[in-house]
Write a protein that holds these residues in place. Structure first.
Motif, PDB file in Angstrom:
ATOM      1  N   UNK A 120       0.904  -1.251   0.126  1.00  0.00           N
ATOM      2  CA  UNK A 120      -0.119  -0.197   0.021  1.00  0.00           C
ATOM      3  C   UNK A 120       1.037   1.520  -0.110  1.00  0.00           C
ATOM      4  N   UNK A 121       0.737   2.212   0.812  1.00  0.00           N
ATOM      5  CA  UNK A 121       1.616   3.507   0.988  1.00  0.00           C
ATOM      6  C   UNK A 121       3.031   2.939   1.275  1.00  0.00           C
ATOM      7  N   UNK A 122       3.750   3.387   0.513  1.00  0.00           N
ATOM      8  CA  UNK A 122       5.156   3.157   0.747  1.00  0.00           C
ATOM      9  C   UNK A 122       5.940   3.976   2.055  1.00  0.00           C
ATOM     10  N   UNK A 123       5.277   4.737   2.493  1.00  0.00           N
ATOM     11  CA  UNK A 123       5.824   5.542   3.928  1.00  0.00           C
ATOM     12  C   UNK A 123       4.808   4.856   5.025  1.00  0.00           C
ATOM     13  N   UNK A 124       5.216   3.978   5.827  1.00  0.00           N
ATOM     14  CA  UNK A 124       4.455   3.292   6.957  1.00  0.00           C
ATOM     15  C   UNK A 124       4.849   3.747   8.189  1.00  0.00           C
ATOM     16  N   UNK A 125       3.592   4.052   9.003  1.00  0.00           N
ATOM     17  CA  UNK A 125       3.757   4.565  10.409  1.00  0.00           C
ATOM     18  C   UNK A 125       3.420   3.343  11.187  1.00  0.00           C
ATOM     19  N   UNK A 126       4.439   3.365  12.393  1.00  0.00           N
ATOM     20  CA  UNK A 126       4.038   2.055  13.084  1.00  0.00           C
ATOM     21  C   UNK A 126       3.564   2.659  14.780  1.00  0.00           C
ATOM     22  N   UNK A 127       3.835   1.795  15.613  1.00  0.00           N
ATOM     23  CA  UNK A 127       3.933   2.228  16.934  1.00  0.00           C
ATOM     24  C   UNK A 127       5.031   2.999  17.608  1.00  0.00           C
ATOM     25  N   UNK A 128       5.031   3.742  18.625  1.00  0.00           N
ATOM     26  CA  UNK A 128       5.896   4.402  19.400  1.00  0.00           C
ATOM     27  C   UNK A 128       6.391   5.203  18.466  1.00  0.00           C
ATOM     28  N   UNK A 129       5.899   6.068  17.375  1.00  0.00           N
ATOM     29  CA  UNK A 129       6.455   6.968  16.822  1.00  0.00           C
ATOM     30  C   UNK A 129       7.638   6.668  15.689  1.00  0.00           C
ATOM     31  N   UNK A 130       7.647   5.344  15.428  1.00  0.00           N
ATOM     32  CA  UNK A 130       8.546   4.647  14.529  1.00  0.00           C
ATOM     33  C   UNK A 130       7.828   4.800  13.164  1.00  0.00           C
ATOM     34  N   UNK A 141      14.397   1.905   9.225  1.00  0.00           N
ATOM     35  CA  UNK A 141      13.503   2.298  10.263  1.00  0.00           C
ATOM     36  C   UNK A 141      14.021   3.572  10.930  1.00  0.00           C
ATOM     37  N   UNK A 142      13.054   4.414  11.031  1.00  0.00           N
ATOM     38  CA  UNK A 142      13.417   5.827  11.526  1.00  0.00           C
ATOM     39  C   UNK A 142      12.254   6.251  12.576  1.00  0.00           C
ATOM     40  N   UNK A 143      13.026   7.033  13.641  1.00  0.00           N
ATOM     41  CA  UNK A 143      12.213   7.663  14.637  1.00  0.00           C
ATOM     42  C   UNK A 143      12.701   8.975  14.971  1.00  0.00           C
ATOM     43  N   UNK A 144      12.174  10.223  14.816  1.00  0.00           N
ATOM     44  CA  UNK A 144      12.757  11.534  15.200  1.00  0.00           C
ATOM     45  C   UNK A 144      13.375  11.832  16.210  1.00  0.00           C
ATOM     46  N   UNK A 145      13.098  11.143  17.597  1.00  0.00           N
ATOM     47  CA  UNK A 145      13.674  11.194  18.827  1.00  0.00           C
ATOM     48  C   UNK A 145      13.831  10.300  19.676  1.00  0.00           C
ATOM     49  N   UNK A 146      14.727   9.650  19.979  1.00  0.00           N
ATOM     50  CA  UNK A 146      14.868   8.405  20.865  1.00  0.00           C
ATOM     51  C   UNK A 146      14.392   8.713  22.099  1.00  0.00           C
ATOM     52  N   UNK A 147      13.968   7.545  22.675  1.00  0.00           N
ATOM     53  CA  UNK A 147      13.794   7.454  24.084  1.00  0.00           C
ATOM     54  C   UNK A 147      14.588   6.307  24.719  1.00  0.00           C
ATOM     55  N   UNK A 148      14.473   6.576  26.038  1.00  0.00           N
ATOM     56  CA  UNK A 148      15.322   5.542  26.753  1.00  0.00           C
ATOM     57  C   UNK A 148      14.740   4.043  26.477  1.00  0.00           C
ATOM     58  N   UNK A 149      13.271   4.225  26.655  1.00  0.00           N
ATOM     59  CA  UNK A 149      12.591   2.956  26.240  1.00  0.00           C
ATOM     60  C   UNK A 149      12.721   2.174  25.143  1.00  0.00           C
ATOM     61  N   UNK A 150      13.287   2.973  24.213  1.00  0.00           N
ATOM     62  CA  UNK A 150      13.455   2.404  22.828  1.00  0.00           C
ATOM     63  C   UNK A 150      14.664   1.241  22.792  1.00  0.00           C
ATOM     64  N   UNK A 151      15.247   1.161  23.955  1.00  0.00           N
ATOM     65  CA  UNK A 151      16.696   0.413  23.790  1.00  0.00           C
ATOM     66  C   UNK A 151      16.211  -0.934  23.708  1.00  0.00           C
ATOM     67  N   UNK A 152      16.267  -1.639  22.675  1.00  0.00           N
ATOM     68  CA  UNK A 152      15.948  -2.846  22.473  1.00  0.00           C
ATOM     69  C   UNK A 152      16.664  -3.570  21.155  1.00  0.00           C
ATOM     70  N   UNK A 153      16.273  -4.916  20.826  1.00  0.00           N
ATOM     71  CA  UNK A 153      16.587  -5.542  19.614  1.00  0.00           C
ATOM     72  C   UNK A 153      15.717  -5.340  18.414  1.00  0.00           C
ATOM     73  N   UNK A 154      16.002  -4.906  17.452  1.00  0.00           N
ATOM     74  CA  UNK A 154      15.225  -4.769  16.323  1.00  0.00           C
ATOM     75  C   UNK A 154      15.282  -5.668  15.222  1.00  0.00           C
ATOM     76  N   UNK A 155      14.389  -5.963  14.473  1.00  0.00           N
ATOM     77  CA  UNK A 155      14.472  -7.361  13.423  1.00  0.00           C
ATOM     78  C   UNK A 155      13.701  -6.790  12.260  1.00  0.00           C
TER      79      UNK A 155
END
Lengths: 114, 116
Positions: free
Chosen positions: A53-63, A76-90
């Protein structure tokens, strides 16, 4: 055949700064693409998905992520990182035709400094 | 509602023993997947079920690994004659169906298997 490459095993950012996690894919057919996040001792959680569908996809938590066919990328992008974003991303690829079995990238560990 | 649950959360066994890992999917989800995740790697597909039948078991590494889902709900992954190389996190996921596109999978917390 499908494959996915996460270009960075670790990404380190300061809280409040932008996040960029890179993913390139290879697919013989039109792919579905996904980003999952895995917090320590928690199950993987879907952040967002692209399914033609749309090429720009919005997800949860501002990603968000942008599908770029010409570059075979789904970063994958996010404008402003939060401490709670620390994790493993696949990053995950699955072909809409042919095999419906998803292929996961090796993961990118996001480290957020205060 | 309840998510995907997996038991046990941790399993320590000795080389050569038999183990069973259990997965309870979300109620109503017809598709169920098993993955293996080694340290520092992404999940690696093992097998998926559509209902009671194994629709694709191409990811099972050898014939020591077997999985069942007799009533189309709970699934058990069985590993015979365990080897130290089987040590990993085993993940289960369920989704509404496989169909013609990849639906969102809901993952359980995993079972960490350690073979001594």
């Amino acid at each position: 055949a499908q494959s996915v490459t996460q270009l960075d095993s670790h990404v380190s950012v300061s809280e409040g700064t932008p996040v960029l996690l890179r993913c390139n894919y290879s697919s013989s057919y039109s792919p579905s693409l996904f980003w999952y996040v895995q917090h320590p001792n928690k199950g993987l959680q879907l952040l967002l998905k692209y399914t033609s569908a749309a090429t720009l996809v919005k997800g949860i938590n501002g990603f968000e992520a942008e599908f770029k066919k010409s570059e075979t990328s789904f970063h994958l992008t996010k404008p402003s990182a939060h401490m709670s974003d620390a994790a493993e991303y696949f990053c995950v690829v699955s072909e809409l035709e042919g095999s419906y079995i998803p292929t996961f990238g090796r993961g990118t560990s996001l480290i957020v400094h205060p | 509602g309840a998510g995907v649950s997996q038991t046990p959360s941790n399993k320590v066994t000795e080389k050569g023993k038999y183990v069973e890992l259990r997965c309870d999917p979300i109620s109503g989800h017809t598709a169920l997947y098993w993955y293996r995740q080694s340290l520092g790697q992404g999940p690696e597909f093992l097998i998926y079920f559509q209902g009671t039948g194994a629709a694709d078991d191409s990811g099972l590494p050898n014939d020591r690994f077997f999985a069942v889902r007799p009533e189309g709900s709970v699934s058990t992954l069985k590993i015979q004659r365990t080897e130290r190389g089987d040590s990993a996190m085993y993940l289960c996921a369920s989704s509404l169906d496989s169909g013609t596109r990849y639906n969102e999978q809901f993952f359980g917390p995993g079972t960490r298997l350690t073979v001594l």
